[in-house]
Design an enzyme around this catalytic site. Structure first.
Site, PDB file in Angstrom:
ATOM      1  N   GLY A 225       0.875  -1.282  -0.053  1.00 21.90           N
ATOM      2  CA  GLY A 225       0.014  -0.074   0.001  1.00 21.90           C
ATOM      3  C   GLY A 225       0.827   1.280   0.052  1.00 21.90           C
ATOM      4  O   GLY A 225       1.841   1.174  -0.358  1.00 21.90           O
ATOM      5  N   SER A 226       0.314   2.260   0.597  1.00 25.17           N
ATOM      6  CA  SER A 226       1.052   3.764   0.347  1.00 25.17           C
ATOM      7  C   SER A 226       2.092   3.818   1.418  1.00 25.17           C
ATOM      8  O   SER A 226       2.046   3.185   2.525  1.00 25.17           O
ATOM      9  CB  SER A 226       0.011   4.723   0.774  1.00 25.17           C
ATOM     10  OG  SER A 226      -0.134   4.820   2.054  1.00 25.17           O
ATOM     11  N   GLU A 245       5.503  -3.439   1.223  1.00 28.76           N
ATOM     12  CA  GLU A 245       5.754  -3.101  -0.435  1.00 28.76           C
ATOM     13  C   GLU A 245       5.160  -1.741  -0.694  1.00 28.76           C
ATOM     14  O   GLU A 245       3.755  -1.852  -0.533  1.00 28.76           O
ATOM     15  CB  GLU A 245       5.139  -4.326  -1.331  1.00 28.76           C
ATOM     16  CG  GLU A 245       5.735  -5.415  -1.022  1.00 28.76           C
ATOM     17  CD  GLU A 245       7.069  -5.529  -1.925  1.00 28.76           C
ATOM     18  OE1 GLU A 245       7.374  -4.647  -2.604  1.00 28.76           O
ATOM     19  OE2 GLU A 245       7.879  -6.353  -1.650  1.00 28.76           O
ATOM     20  N   LEU A 246       5.679  -0.674  -0.773  1.00 31.52           N
ATOM     21  CA  LEU A 246       5.188   0.720  -0.706  1.00 31.52           C
ATOM     22  C   LEU A 246       4.990   1.363  -2.118  1.00 31.52           C
ATOM     23  O   LEU A 246       5.258   0.805  -3.173  1.00 31.52           O
ATOM     24  CB  LEU A 246       5.820   1.508   0.286  1.00 31.52           C
ATOM     25  CG  LEU A 246       5.892   0.844   1.835  1.00 31.52           C
ATOM     26  CD1 LEU A 246       6.771   1.803   2.591  1.00 31.52           C
ATOM     27  CD2 LEU A 246       4.588   0.571   2.217  1.00 31.52           C
ATOM     28  N   CYS A 279       1.739   0.371  -8.514  1.00 29.14           N
ATOM     29  CA  CYS A 279       2.906   1.310  -7.782  1.00 29.14           C
ATOM     30  C   CYS A 279       4.199   1.432  -8.654  1.00 29.14           C
ATOM     31  O   CYS A 279       4.861   2.085  -8.201  1.00 29.14           O
ATOM     32  CB  CYS A 279       3.146   0.561  -6.415  1.00 29.14           C
ATOM     33  SG  CYS A 279       3.566  -1.106  -6.705  1.00 29.14           S
ATOM     34  N   GLU A 373       3.794  10.444  -5.879  1.00 31.46           N
ATOM     35  CA  GLU A 373       3.249   9.266  -6.412  1.00 31.46           C
ATOM     36  C   GLU A 373       1.999   9.551  -7.039  1.00 31.46           C
ATOM     37  O   GLU A 373       0.821   9.769  -6.140  1.00 31.46           O
ATOM     38  CB  GLU A 373       2.973   8.121  -5.729  1.00 31.46           C
ATOM     39  CG  GLU A 373       2.705   6.889  -6.282  1.00 31.46           C
ATOM     40  CD  GLU A 373       2.412   5.521  -5.381  1.00 31.46           C
ATOM     41  OE1 GLU A 373       2.764   4.546  -6.155  1.00 31.46           O
ATOM     42  OE2 GLU A 373       2.277   5.727  -4.102  1.00 31.46           O
TER      43      GLU A 373
END
Length: 471
Positions: A225-226, A245-246, A279, A373
């Site tokens: 996610g963020s 996992e950003l 992402c 992002e």
């Protein structure tokens, strides 16, 4: 749909509507988990971890392979569910289901490979007649927190390895896209997984996240996610293993010797898939000043030819964003860039949750469309004068998940691979590419730990050292 807790399908303290991003219609509802629901799920998972650990690797392999076969049988239903709740075009949804099936097959194979290692203790002084080896054991209870943009494959990247490694798992899917996760959980039970192996808790992250993440009975958290939410989870987690996992704002460098047709095709393919909600979506396009104008000319007609509309229509290439608020934000960032020196060459208009695929030229590094992002269907282009400047620009970010370069020079390609701070490096393709078996993860504030079944299993196990003191 009901959530899956303690081996049964159940309601909660209220309900949450799941909306179709394309037309706003209600697809279904899911329960809002209470504190009592969460506590019951964790207690059941703790007991379940012992049962799952007792299964042989072959038994876990067989169950996961059965699940993969059921995924193939139910492909169309799973894909349609993804499209209805996320807005992903149906072709991409079908591809996601197929990839998710491969992820489960890869996880099944890893269930048979949990090996030990002999440690050569006689290489140390004073060890005498001692023999050493390691054992890999499951962490216990794994909490999987998954995002909306790949609501099945990223679930599989967490639940598949967790079970393969002998853990029980609690899944917290994204509030926008819980339906396909619930259908997958039902499929796992149909494949013979014990009820203790998988539970699905639904509810908003702000309401259920702290209780789940801070509970010491959970021994491993895997989150996608963020960046901001990831940092918050790390603060709650305490002393447990965590994989993050950003986000990213992935750069693509185009050098003077690049094949511009190849570069333009790849930028379109990797910048606008899933309406840019990936992402590792290509976002910052850094082109050498000698090819900058030609690249813009190549991109224009390709991007303008991307048809938007109903994601269930096979001719549509870009569907809605998952929420209209996100579409509003993306449009604002595009307009801000155009108002502060950028040139809007294509797209940028909005109709509800649909944003027309956009090209913004002459983007400066301080614009939000470059330094943050974007997570939407737009790419920003910036010219550069030298390879040194391009690599410096690529690294001028807190993120480091994926980066790409187009060049026919092996020297420049290898320099890029060595010097750019990114967990995934691509030569002559865009940033959005992943084979589900490869080690996948970021550097810097894009996270830590790796996914891909083999690597996730390593993250979801512990190592014991055994020393035999012989006569």
């Amino acid at each position: 749909m009901e959530m899956l807790i303690a081996g049964g399908w159940t309601g909660g303290s209220g309900s949450i509507p799941v909306l179709n991003p394309y037309d706003g219609s209600e697809v279904d509802t899911v329960p809002r988990a209470s504190n009592a629901d969460i506590d019951r799920a964790i207690a059941f998972a703790v007991d379940g971890a012992t049962k799952v650990k007792a299964l042989s690797g072959y038994e876990r392999y067989h169950m996961l392979m059965k699940a993969a076969a059921l995924m193939e049988e139910r492909l169309e239903d799973l894909a349609r569910t993804i499209t209805l709740e996320e807005g992903k075009i149906i072709a991409e949804a079908r591809l996601e289901v197929d990839r998710a099936r491969e992820t489960i097959i890869g996880s099944a194979e890893e269930a048979k490979r949990l090996g030990s290692e002999v440690v050569p203790l006689d290489g140390a002084p004073g060890t005498g007649n001692r023999f050493g080896f390691t054992l890999r054991v499951p962490c216990g209870v794994v909490l999987a927190v998954t995002p909306f943009n790949f609501p099945l494959n990223l679930v599989c990247h967490k639940i598949g390895p967790a079970f393969a490694a002998g853990n029980s798992a609690i899944l917290k899917p994204a509030t926008d896209t819980p339906l396909v996760a619930l259908k997958f959980a039902r499929l796992l039970l149909d494949a013979g997984l014990p009820p203790e192996a998988i539970q699905v808790v639904t509810g908003s992250g702000s309401e259920v996240g702290r209780q789940l993440c801070s509970d010491p009975r959970i021994r491993k958290i895997s989150f996608t996610g963020s960046r901001d939410v990831g940092e918050a989870i790390c603060g709650m987690a305490g002393l447990k293993k965590v994989t993050m996992e950003l986000g990213s704002n992935s750069p693509v460098i185009v050098l003077p010797d690049a094949d511009l047709d190849k570069a333009a095709n790849a930028i379109v393919a990797t910048g606008f898939a899933n309406a840019g909600q990936v992402c590792i979506s290509a976002q910052r396009i850094l082109a050498h000043e000698t090819v900058y104008g030609d690249l813009l000319d190549s991109l224009g007609p390709r991007v303008q030819g991307l048809q938007t509309g109903n994601p269930l229509d096979d001719d549509v290439r870009v569907g809605p964003m998952v929420r209209e608020n996100d579409a509003i934000r993306v449009q604002e960032w595009i307009r801000d860039a155009a108002a502060t020196g950028g040139r809007l060459l294509a797209g940028g208009e909005r109709d509800g949750a649909i944003v027309e695929p956009a090209i913004v030229a002459d983007v400066s590094p301080d614009m939000r469309i470059s330094c943050d992002e974007l997570f939407g269907p737009a790419v920003g282009l910036t010219p550069f004068e030298s390879v040194d400047a391009a690599i410096a620009s690529a690294n001028d970010t807190n993120y480091g998940l994926s980066a790409a370069i187009f060049t026919e020079s092996l020297d420049n390609a290898m320099r890029f691979a060595k010097e750019v701070d990114s967990g995934n490096i691509h030569i002559n393709w865009g940033t959005q590419w992943r084979a589900d078996l490869m080690p996948y993860g970021g550097l810097k504030e894009s996270g830590f730990g790796k996914e891909g079944p083999r690597y996730a299993v390593e993250e979801m196990t512990e190592t014991k050292m055994v020393v035999m003191h012989l006569p």
